[in-house]
Design an enzyme around this catalytic site. Structure first.
Site, short mmCIF file in Angstrom:
data_model
loop_
_atom_site.label_atom_id
_atom_site.label_comp_id
_atom_site.label_asym_id
_atom_site.label_seq_id
_atom_site.Cartn_x
_atom_site.Cartn_y
_atom_site.Cartn_z
N GLY A 385 1.55 8.31 -18.95
CA GLY A 385 1.91 9.13 -20.09
C GLY A 385 1.92 10.62 -19.84
O GLY A 385 1.80 11.41 -20.77
N SER A 703 -11.68 5.11 3.51
CA SER A 703 -12.61 4.61 2.48
C SER A 703 -13.26 3.28 2.87
O SER A 703 -14.30 2.92 2.30
CB SER A 703 -11.88 4.44 1.15
N LYS A 746 -11.08 2.82 -8.61
CA LYS A 746 -11.83 1.80 -7.86
C LYS A 746 -12.83 1.08 -8.76
O LYS A 746 -13.02 -0.15 -8.65
CB LYS A 746 -12.53 2.45 -6.68
#
Length: 796
Positions: A385, A703, A746
């Site tokens: 949005g 990560s 996450k």
């Protein structure tokens, strides 16, 4: 060849005489030849020539010769102005002639018609009274030899053609002249006759007369005729062009006079009317004195231009653009903060950071009354949005709304415009957009700023530096306008999916606001409040005829979409209501309260299965957390041992950074083998294989560092990983755990998968504190600083 006309404009016929050389009559020639000096002409053998006689000596000479039917010598004067020339003032070569006729003209002058017979050369003066008499010798022409006769014939034919063309181009010459030339058979006479009547001065004619070789005389005459013909053609071309130009000017003048008369009848000249209208419009503009001076100067230029010229339209369009722009024309901001909050909450669920920033800006405007608008940059995954938020902001502030898509833009002129001197020049899209809105302080959405291109046309991202700098954009310079325009009151809102491709100078000028993805609960609320009513109305389904419970919406979200935003959800609901519209239109029965089974029947089998941690995990399998462009994901890292020589194998379509994380993990475990009670021979006698499933999907990033360490340690130690546990974090060779990004995405992925415990780097604690409590319910966070802490928490 106007000289073919006689002195009284009567055509003198050609009197061809095959025997004009008079070889057989040389005995009848006098011993001493009387000379008649000729002004402005040269007599050639065989040619009949009218000569106006005015000198007394010449009058006496022609009367004596005519009475005795004798001969005279016609010789041209070297100096034409002399009235009483001596022998030295005459050319040496002349023509022996006979007098055919003497004409007494009505005006009292005398004209004598003579015919040339043969050439002669003057030798000595015998007497100068009553006229000049000389001794002389006859000069014979050299006839071409037999081997040159064909060439001589070609020269004569060429001379005749050139002469006829010259006559044809001169409309004042009678048709008899062309007829006479066509029927002349004697080549020598033809050359002499044409040379006598050609437009040459006396010196040129005398030069041709003196050429004894007939072939040479013909070539010299041909050269002159060619030049004369070219000159006539050139003159005709010039006259034709001048005539056409005059005709065109007369035609334009006539038409313009008619147009002017019609315009006067209709009320006046439209150009003057347009200029007056522009002047009246300019009086209402709120521009500065500098801009006013530029406009008036350009308007004066327009007044001097012809309406039919191309420059007129260029100048007119430029002035019209200046008039259409909103110079210092602003809409009034609505300072009702509660109303603004309601509008923002009505149109968008969540996005608290953005809403808070807009309300802060509105509050400062309300208190201070004047503020340079900030440059906001909303970045986050697609479909959350970011773009539609601009309309809500514009409504909340009471401002105009304009959107400019930057995706694929690669021409600097699209931002700054072209110079108006170029063909097809126009202002940049910034100025064009402001012209459409009619306001100098709209909410301006710069969509997809990370998709800007770059080419040989320039770098549009660099051109945006001036637009998006609050210290510079009050004097924004558009190349087309060529005057400064104030953009400091415009509220620019840029959107981007990723900041990695945006240049650092551009990032430095913007206030960055991250727009995270939505949780399942948020998506359910967005669908219930916005998407479902919108799609029902779009597909003609009556309000209240179909209802979707939260459980059904949750099923649609988890089984048919996988994204951070709600764009795919919107398309899925559109598909669902199309199917419902077909049922309603066909008269089929359906359940008003839609069930999950009804959804499965309409949308087909589930496209996605809910991500879950593996309950019956084996050693070496660890759950990791990853960030993607469509939101967070969980991934599994698998490790195994096999007999070998200590090689490391990596599979699963891993990027370079992820491969390096696996190498670091193995090397760290080798260095800490003693502390972890791992037999060092295990590394020498076994190969380690690390795999990340879903090999078709490229994976990269640091990560997964602690996930790989835990996976390899699990298989080396033979200890399983605790259930409902996931982790993320970067590692170093010394065993430190470094922070990573995308924490909120996450965490949402972990909640979807049923994870309860999450291991995070300690430096990521601040990210957790910024996330709403609703997202953290049911989760336990463990913060670590080194790998040993990770293994202690993760392994059973």
């Amino acid at each position: 060849m106007s000289e073919l006309l006689g002195s009284d404009s009567e055509f003198i016929p050609i009197m061809e005489d095959d025997d004009f050389n008079l070889k057989q009559n040389e005995d009848s020639l006098p011993e001493h030849l009387p000379l008649m000096p000729l002004r402005n002409t040269v007599l050639f053998p065989g040619v009949i020539l009218p000569i106006m006689v005015g000198r007394d000596k010449s009058l006496k000479l022609i009367r004596d010769v005519h009475r005795t039917k004798g001969f005279l010598g016609a010789v041209a004067q070297i100096e034409q102005e002399l009235d009483d020339p001596e022998l030295k003032d005459l050319y040496t070569i002349g023509t022996i002639a006979r007098v055919l006729k003497i004409l007494e003209m009505p005006d009292g002058s005398t004209t004598v018609i003579v015919q040339g017979r043969m050439k002669f050369r003057c030798k000595e003066l015998v007497s100068d009274e009553p006229y000049l008499k000389v001794t002389y010798e006859v000069v014979e022409d050299i006839v071409p030899a037999d081997d040159s006769k064909r060439e001589f014939e070609a020269i004569v034919s060429s001379i005749k053609d050139l002469a006829l063309r010259i006559l044809k181009s001169n409309p004042g010459v009678p048709a008899e002249a062309s007829f006479a030339l066509k029927n002349t058979r004697n080549p020598v006479f033809l050359i002499n006759y044409i040379a006598s009547n050609a437009e040459m001065d006396v010196a040129q004619k005398q030069k041709i007369l003196e050429i004894e070789d007939l072939k040479g005389r013909g070539l010299a005459l041909t050269e002159h005729l060619v030049q004369q013909l070219q000159l006539i053609e050139l003159k005709n071309d010039i006259q034709m062009k001048v005539k056409m130009d005059i005709d065109q000017q007369q035609r334009e003048y006539f038409l313009n006079q008619q147009i002017k008369t019609i315009q006067d009848e209709l009320g006046g000249n439209p150009i003057e009317q347009e200029i007056r209208a522009m002047q009246e419009a300019a009086k209402k503009k709120l521009w500065s004195e500098e801009v006013s001076n530029v406009f008036n100067r350009e308007l004066d230029k327009l007044r001097k231009l012809n309406m039919a010229s191309g420059e007129y339209s260029v100048q007119y369009n430029y002035l019209q653009t200046m008039l259409d722009l909103p110079w210092n024309e602003y809409t009034d901001d609505n300072f009702d903060l509660s109303r603004a909050r309601k509008i923002l909450d009505r149109d968008h669920y969540g996005l608290d950071n953005v809403k808070e920033r807009i309300l802060e800006h509105l509050a400062v405007l309300k208190l201070k009354g004047d503020l340079k608008s900030p440059i906001l940059c909303l970045y986050g995954p697609p479909g959350v949005g970011k773009t539609s938020l601009g309309k809500s902001v514009a409504e909340a502030l009471g401002r105009k709304y304009v959107r400019m898509s930057l995706g694929g833009l690669h021409d600097e002129a699209e931002i700054r415009g072209h110079r108006k001197t170029y063909i097809g020049a126009m202002p940049g899209r910034i100025v064009q957009s402001l012209k459409k809105t009619g306001s100098a302080n709209p909410v301006f959405i710069l969509d997809e700023i990370d998709k800007l291109g770059k080419s040989f046309h320039g770098d549009p991202a660099s051109a945006l530096l001036e637009v998006l700098d609050p210290e510079q954009n009050n004097t924004f310079h558009d190349n087309y306008l060529d005057v400064d325009f104030d953009l400091s009151k415009v509220l620019f809102v840029a959107t981007a999916n990723s900041l990695s491709s945006v240049s650092d100078p551009l990032l430095d000028r913007m206030e960055l606001i991250e727009v995270n993805g939505y949780s399942v609960d948020e998506k359910v609320e967005i669908a219930r409040m916005h998407l479902v009513p919108k799609q029902m109305e779009a597909h003609g389904i009556p309000k209240g005829s179909v209802t979707l419970s939260k459980a059904v919406l949750t099923y649609i979200i988890e089984s048919y979409t996988r994204e951070s935003g709600v764009r795919k959800l919107d398309k899925t609901l559109a598909k669902l209501f199309r199917k419902m519209a077909l049922k309603i239109a066909s008269g089929e029965t359906f359940h008003k309260n839609m069930k999950i089974a009804d959804v499965r029947q309409l949308l087909g089998v589930e496209r996605y299965t809910k991500e879950k941690w593996e309950k019956d995990a084996t050693t070496g399998v660890v759950t990791g957390l990853a960030w993607t462009a469509v939101g967070g994901e969980i991934l599994f890292v698998e490790s195994s041992l096999s007999k070998g020589k200590g090689n490391l194998t990596l599979t699963g379509n891993l990027g370079d950074v992820m491969k390096e994380s696996a190498i670091l993990a193995l090397e760290y475990l080798k260095s800490q083998a003693g502390e972890l009670n791992i037999d060092a021979s295990v590394f020498e006698n076994n190969n380690v294989h690390v795999h990340v499933p879903e090999g078709a999907i490229p994976k990269d990033g640091p990560s997964a560092g602690i996930t790989m360490v835990t996976s390899i340690a699990s298989v080396l130690l033979g200890r399983k990983v605790k259930p409902r546990l996931a982790m993320t974090g970067e590692i170093t060779l010394r065993g430190k755990v470094l922070p990573v990004g995308g924490i909120k995405e996450k965490i949402l992925a972990a909640k979807r998968a049923g994870i309860q415990d999450i291991i995070l780097p300690r430096d990521n604690r601040k990210d957790i504190e910024e996330i709403k409590e609703v997202y953290l319910e049911g989760l336990t966070f463990h913060y670590v600083t080194n790998i040993m802490e990770v293994l202690k928490l993760a392994l059973e």
